[in-house]
Scaffold this active site. Structure first.
Site, PDB file in Angstrom:
ATOM      1  CB  CYS A 130      -0.938  -0.003   1.210  1.00 14.84           C
ATOM      2  SG  CYS A 130      -1.997   1.450   1.301  1.00 14.84           S
ATOM      3  CB  CYS A 133      -0.853   2.356   3.981  1.00 11.28           C
ATOM      4  SG  CYS A 133      -2.440   1.798   3.384  1.00 11.28           S
ATOM      5  CG  ASP A 134       2.984   1.136   4.526  1.00 13.58           C
ATOM      6  OD1 ASP A 134       2.454   1.561   5.572  1.00 13.58           O
ATOM      7  OD2 ASP A 134       2.860  -0.042   4.131  1.00 13.58           O
TER       8      ASP A 134
END
Length: 327
Positions: A130, A133-134
């Site tokens: 992701c 997300c990261d």
């Protein structure tokens, strides 16, 4: 007992919950991770009607707020089994069991993995599925994205705004993404295309430091210095626990008719989890709306049959409920 249990809190599941609640069905929606599914992991959405551009996480949050406002119950749990007995479904999770008269499976799909050395070892320590997300952990660093489709190019484009350099690694001669992604790619200087290569090993110490790739033509191997590896090589369904009640195709997707009905009466499927040709947010919404409508119709028919069965019959076979003669 609920009228309806929805397994999965992605866009399809949440849309189904909206339609179910507005139809007056008592509804429980069970999500194993975060509500929003794949949509919530998408940095930028540009093909959802009424929005020229919207962040996927924001869109998912807006839909969830609408679900909550309608009074739909939500539960965070992992579904372990689904059974049906005497027209009652039992959904067993890792925390408890719940019963309903109808079920919609909208559990989406999970990210495909590479299966190479170092992938598990550095999961969460440089290996990610992701970018949204990261990606923030890799500001001013070098990263690699594995894949050639829309998701891979979307991740690479997103990371290019954060990272010093992004390697886009894919087996084919050219990416398979749509023209809109390819057009954007042409104007980004810090994305380096690596066609005809495959990843063979992820290495590092405590965190990822190196990705070893191999040229599929020459077999030559090269070590790329990277701090993050983002995998975007496709999605796979996770429907083994439903195989007893829902027929699966050869790839594990649930087979339904046009009204989202499975082979089991009262059981429906919606979204990416079912066999379909186009997996998009807008089609997930359509599936969810149709599944909830079909579930409502099924429950209405079931109640009608139950009411007929419970009307007491007279000895001559007619209804014992007398009709008053008009005066």
């Amino acid at each position: 007992m609920y009228d309806l249990i929805i397994i999965g809190g992605g866009v399809a599941g949440m849309t189904a919950a909206i339609y179910a609640a507005r139809s007056g069905l008592s509804t429980l929606i069970i999500e194993k991770a975060g509500f929003g599914g794949q949509a919530a992991l998408t940095a930028k959405i540009e093909n959802y009607p009424s929005y020229k551009e919207i962040d996927g996480f924001q869109l998912a949050a807006d839909i969830k707020a609408q679900v909550d406002a309608l009074g739909v119950e939500s539960l965070s749990a992992q579904v372990q089994s689904l059974k049906k007995e005497n027209d009652v479904f039992t959904v067993t999770t890792d925390s408890d069991s719940y019963q309903s008269k109808a079920v919609i499976i909208a559990n989406g799909v999970r990210r495909r993995e590479l299966g190479i050395p170092g992938e598990d070892e550095f999961r969460g320590r440089g290996v990610s599925w992701c970018a949204v997300c990261d990606g923030g952990f890799f500001r001013k660093k070098k990263t690699a994205v594995i894949g050639a489709g829309n998701s891979a190019l979307g991740d690479a484009i997103y990371l290019s705004n954060l990272c010093e350099e992004v390697y886009l690694i894919f087996r084919r001669d050219y990416p398979t993404a749509t023209k809109s992604y390819m057009d954007k790619l042409e104007n980004i200087d810090n994305i380096r295309l690596m066609p005809r290569h495959i990843p063979v090993e992820i290495k590092g110490d405590r965190l990822v430091t190196t990705l070893k790739i191999k040229n599929v033509d020459s077999g030559e191997e090269t070590d790329l210095t990277v701090n993050g590896v983002f995998e975007a090589i496709g999605l796979i369904p996770d429907n083994d626990v439903f195989a007893e009640l829902a027929e699966l195709d050869d790839n594990g997707y649930i087979l339904t008719d046009s009204e989202m009905r499975t082979k089991t009466p009262g059981l429906f499927a919606a979204g990416d989890t079912r066999q379909k040709s186009l997996r998009q947010i807008v089609t997930a919404c359509s599936d969810g709306a149709q599944a909830a409508t079909a579930a409502h119709d099924y429950l209405s028919d079931t109640r009608s049959r139950s009411n007929i069965d419970t009307i007491p019959q007279s000895p001559n076979g007619g209804s014992s409920l007398s009709q008053r003669e008009p005066k």
